[in-house]
Design an enzyme around this catalytic site. Structure first.
Site, PDB file in Angstrom:
ATOM      1  N   ASP A  11       0.871  -1.162   0.000  1.00  0.00           N
ATOM      2  CA  ASP A  11       0.000   0.000   0.000  1.00  0.00           C
ATOM      3  C   ASP A  11       0.918   1.224   0.000  1.00  0.00           C
ATOM      4  O   ASP A  11       2.113   1.110   0.289  1.00  0.00           O
ATOM      5  CB  ASP A  11      -0.879  -0.041   1.260  1.00  0.00           C
ATOM      6  N   ASP A  13      -0.039   5.067   1.146  1.00  0.00           N
ATOM      7  CA  ASP A  13      -0.201   6.008   2.259  1.00  0.00           C
ATOM      8  C   ASP A  13      -0.219   5.295   3.602  1.00  0.00           C
ATOM      9  O   ASP A  13      -1.016   4.377   3.820  1.00  0.00           O
ATOM     10  CB  ASP A  13      -1.500   6.793   2.083  1.00  0.00           C
ATOM     11  N   ASP A 169      -1.260  -0.693   6.277  1.00  0.00           N
ATOM     12  CA  ASP A 169      -1.327   0.045   7.541  1.00  0.00           C
ATOM     13  C   ASP A 169      -2.728   0.155   8.110  1.00  0.00           C
ATOM     14  O   ASP A 169      -2.886   0.578   9.250  1.00  0.00           O
ATOM     15  CB  ASP A 169      -0.761   1.460   7.350  1.00  0.00           C
TER      16      ASP A 169
END
Length: 214
Positions: A11, A13, A169
């Site tokens: 991923d 961000d 995250d």
């Protein structure tokens, strides 16, 4: 962790770059234009879904008359300078990417962000050349927590899902990676600290810093 792994899919961000802090500010500033106050619950409602899907959600939830395209463009304009000049990599990230490259492990990105902003931050941080494939959720039918963007990235990398390791995250992203049949390493990010235990519970691995993997 990377034994028997042929590809790592990241991923963007909150995973490769420390950027999640800026989105509540952008959302709050944007909503203020229309007379609405930002609600902290909003981030949980939009976690993982694509840039386009988020714009559709805002349009319906807040009754915004602008087109989805105009909403996306406004957000992009607000975010680009931050991506170019303020966003930094997550600790140890580049060192880990170099390590993976030295091992011959393929790398891709599967992100809910849009391509212009992905390119802006990767070019700013000199990361782009590490990745063979960059896929956004706007390119697939459903954003995270659906597995589509991870499956598409694996397909483009030419690697079977079970040979991929995902780095994420947020909970929606961890669920997406697991739904794709991949192993998932969750990474610490202050933005999602309230669901830290849930991330640990769902993921195969959990790290605070990429330097733990070197």
């Amino acid at each position: 962790m990377i034994k028997d792994i042929d590809a790592c899919i990241f991923d963007l961000d909150g995973t490769l770059v420390d950027s999640m802090w800026m989105w509540p500010d952008i959302d709050a500033e944007y909503l203020e234009r229309f007379g609405f106050e930002y609600d902290d619950n909003l981030k949980n409602e939009i976690d993982g879904i694509s840039f386009h899907e988020t714009a559709v959600y805002f349009q319906k939830k807040f009754g915004i008359k602008d087109s989805v395209e105009k909403i996306c463009q406004d957000w992009e304009d607000m975010a680009l300078d931050k991506y170019k000049y303020e966003v930094k990599e997550k600790p140890g990230c580049t060192c880990f990417l170099k390590h993976l490259k030295s091992r011959g492990i393929k790398m891709g990105i599967a992100t809910s962000n849009n391509k212009n902003m992905v390119d802006a931050v990767l070019n700013s941080l000199n990361m782009k050349d590490y990745f063979e494939v960059i896929t956004t959720s706007d390119e697939v039918k459903k954003g995270k927590p659906a597995p589509d963007v991870y499956l598409r990235t694996a397909e483009l990398l030419g690697v079977r899902p079970e040979k991929c390791l995902v780095f994420e995250d947020v909970v929606a992203g961890v669920i997406a990676g697991k739904a794709a049949g991949m192993k998932v390493c969750a990474i610490e990010d202050d933005f999602s600290k309230e669901v830290r235990e849930r991330k640990k519970e769902l993921a195969n691995y959990y790290i605070n810093d990429y330097r733990e993997l070197l």
